[in-house]
Design an enzyme around this catalytic site. Structure first.
Site, short mmCIF file in Angstrom:
data_model
loop_
_atom_site.label_atom_id
_atom_site.label_comp_id
_atom_site.label_asym_id
_atom_site.label_seq_id
_atom_site.Cartn_x
_atom_site.Cartn_y
_atom_site.Cartn_z
N CYS A 118 -39.73 -48.59 12.69
CA CYS A 118 -39.46 -49.18 14.02
C CYS A 118 -40.74 -49.36 14.84
CB CYS A 118 -38.47 -48.30 14.77
SG CYS A 118 -36.92 -48.13 13.87
N HIS A 259 -38.92 -49.97 22.28
CA HIS A 259 -38.08 -50.08 21.08
C HIS A 259 -36.67 -49.65 21.49
CE1 HIS A 259 -36.31 -49.53 17.27
NE2 HIS A 259 -36.42 -48.21 17.25
N ASN A 289 -30.09 -50.93 17.20
CA ASN A 289 -31.48 -50.73 16.82
C ASN A 289 -31.84 -51.71 15.71
OD1 ASN A 289 -33.87 -49.81 15.66
ND2 ASN A 289 -33.33 -47.65 15.77
O1 UT7 Z 1 -35.81 -45.68 15.57
C1 UT7 Z 1 -35.41 -44.33 15.57
C2 UT7 Z 1 -34.04 -44.29 14.98
N1 UT7 Z 1 -33.19 -43.18 15.26
C3 UT7 Z 1 -32.86 -42.69 16.48
O2 UT7 Z 1 -33.36 -43.05 17.50
C4 UT7 Z 1 -31.79 -41.64 16.48
C5 UT7 Z 1 -31.87 -40.70 17.64
N2 UT7 Z 1 -30.70 -39.85 17.71
C6 UT7 Z 1 -29.55 -40.24 18.33
O3 UT7 Z 1 -29.50 -41.33 18.87
C7 UT7 Z 1 -28.41 -39.28 18.38
O4 UT7 Z 1 -28.76 -38.07 17.75
C8 UT7 Z 1 -27.10 -39.83 17.73
C9 UT7 Z 1 -26.50 -40.92 18.60
C10 UT7 Z 1 -27.37 -40.38 16.35
C11 UT7 Z 1 -26.06 -38.73 17.61
O5 UT7 Z 1 -25.83 -38.15 18.88
P1 UT7 Z 1 -25.82 -36.55 19.07
O6 UT7 Z 1 -25.53 -36.31 20.48
O7 UT7 Z 1 -27.12 -36.03 18.54
O8 UT7 Z 1 -24.59 -36.13 18.21
P2 UT7 Z 1 -24.51 -35.13 16.95
O9 UT7 Z 1 -25.05 -35.78 15.74
O10 UT7 Z 1 -25.04 -33.79 17.35
O11 UT7 Z 1 -22.95 -34.99 16.81
C12 UT7 Z 1 -22.14 -34.36 17.82
C13 UT7 Z 1 -20.70 -34.40 17.36
C14 UT7 Z 1 -20.51 -33.87 15.96
O12 UT7 Z 1 -19.25 -33.20 15.93
P3 UT7 Z 1 -19.18 -31.60 16.04
O13 UT7 Z 1 -19.98 -31.08 14.89
O14 UT7 Z 1 -19.79 -31.26 17.37
O15 UT7 Z 1 -17.72 -31.35 15.95
C15 UT7 Z 1 -20.41 -35.08 15.10
O16 UT7 Z 1 -19.66 -34.90 13.94
O17 UT7 Z 1 -20.24 -35.76 17.33
C16 UT7 Z 1 -19.71 -36.05 16.02
N3 UT7 Z 1 -20.03 -37.46 15.72
C17 UT7 Z 1 -19.23 -38.48 16.09
N4 UT7 Z 1 -18.06 -38.51 16.76
C18 UT7 Z 1 -17.52 -39.72 16.97
C19 UT7 Z 1 -21.12 -37.97 15.06
N5 UT7 Z 1 -21.04 -39.31 15.00
C20 UT7 Z 1 -19.87 -39.64 15.62
C21 UT7 Z 1 -19.25 -40.88 15.87
N6 UT7 Z 1 -18.07 -40.88 16.56
N7 UT7 Z 1 -19.78 -42.07 15.50
#
Ligand code: UT7
Length: 337
Positions: A118, A259, A289
């Protein structure tokens, strides 16, 4: 500027996104999720993906054509092509070589891809600056095009909500008026945290020797939480650092064009710079993204929508797999978009 260094002009910027839209509602057909969860955590409502026979090459070509037309420079004057792609349809021929072929450039010029995920656009700009600055090449086409939908794991709801396809392009050339459009630029990487975002290619072993048989499926594997922490702890202060290299203050810069990875990451940079919403360009809501293409897409669309006035300055910043990051303070001349 170092004596003898040729100043660079950003002559044209273009973009192209595919027609097909995938909304958050559509993703509910793939796994348990909700528009509310995705929008609150990321700021994304929809993303675009290629369909039919369309590829990142087609998107890149349209973006490059757009940039070339705006630059007023003919394709035959290009003397180097740099492709920035981490999700091309082919490893080779490279995206850059495809561009040379599509534009029918008969001159034997260098054309190569480099991967900085990215951050690709900022890396390519820094490489182009080195070439032009040293007088090696005069006019360079940068094409950033990513077919993220092909490497997204559509069963992984933690990553597939984020990515979309798109392309952006820039024509940069030796400045004819002595004015340098790059007021500051810096690129960086930390391979020790590279495991945070990986794409492992599938392959086979040579039958004549024993080789490590590492399974790869070509899909993005991402530790979202750690990438998020990396981004908000590294990027805002880094952008400030890059602004200080330009000799300007953040107040003096007209726009932040970051970005587009996550709206909350964009806001962390915005808060650090104490920018009002009208100075920050965000279109993540509609495209997700798009990797290296996200900055030029945001820039050109921002101009088309009247959010960005030209004859101004902007700080661009990228970050992503590697981990890599980079920022540039640039002059946005009249007529480039
Ligand atoms: O160019 C760089 C590219 N990458 C990035 O910039 C990624 C940066 N990171 C992020 O944007 C965030 O970490 C995400 C949006 C990917 C995820 O958000 P988060 O607040 O870090 O969520 P998490 O992965 O900690 O998940 C929290 C909860 C989990 O459930 P439990 O374990 O708390 O019960 C996940 O299973 O949310 C659940 N979850 C979802 N729920 C509904 C994960 N994905 C989803 C989903 N819909 N799509």
């Amino acid at each position: 500027m170092t004596e003898g260094f040729v100043p660079l002009k950003i002559a044209g910027v273009g973009y192209c996104v595919p027609e097909t839209v995938i909304t958050n509602e559509d993703l509910k057909k793939l796994y348990d999720t909700s528009d509310e969860w995705i929008y609150t955590r990321t700021g994304i409502k929809e993303r675009r993906v290629v369909s039919g026979n369309e590829t990142a090459i087609d998107l890149g070509y349209k973006a490059a054509k757009d940039a070339i037309e705006k630059s007023g420079i003919s394709a035959d004057e290009i003397d180097c092509i740099i492709g920035a792609s981490s999700a091309p349809p082919q490893i080779y021929p490279t995206l850059a070589c495809h561009m040379q072929e599509r534009f029918g450039i008969k001159k034997k010029i260098p054309a190569f891809d480099m991967t900085a995920a990215c951050t690709g656009l900022i890396y390519a700009l820094q490489i182009a600056r080195g070439f032009i600055g040293a007088g090696i090449y005069k006019t360079i086409l940068i094409v950033a095009s990513d077919n993220n939908s092909k490497i997204t794991d559509w069963e992984d709801r933690g990553t597939s909500i984020l990515f979309g396809d798109g392309a952006g392009a820039m024509v940069v050339t030796a400045s004819d008026d002595g004015i340098d459009d790059i007021l500051a630029i810096d690129i960086s990487a930390d391979g020790s945290i590279g495991q945070l975002i990986q794409t492992n290619l599938p392959g086979q072993c040579c039958p004549l020797v024993e080789q490590a048989d590492e399974e790869g499926n070509g899909k993005i594997i991402m530790n979202g939480k750690e990438v998020y922490k990396f981004a908000v702890s590294t990027v805002p202060s880094y952008v400030e650092h890059c602004i200080s290299l330009s000799g300007m203050t953040s107040e003096e810069i007209d726009y932040l064009i970051p970005h587009q990875a996550n709206q909350r990451i964009i806001e962390s940079i915005q808060n650090r710079l104490k920018y009002s919403d009208d100075k920050v360009i965000s279109n993540i809501k509609y495209y997700g993204n798009t990797s290296a293409a996200s900055i030029p897409i945001a820039l050109v669309e921002g101009v088309q929508q009247g959010k960005i006035k030209l004859n101004t300055t902007a700080v661009l910043c990228g970050f992503g797999a590697g981990m890599t990051w980079g920022a540039a303070v640039v002059r946005l001349r009249e007529g480039i978009c």
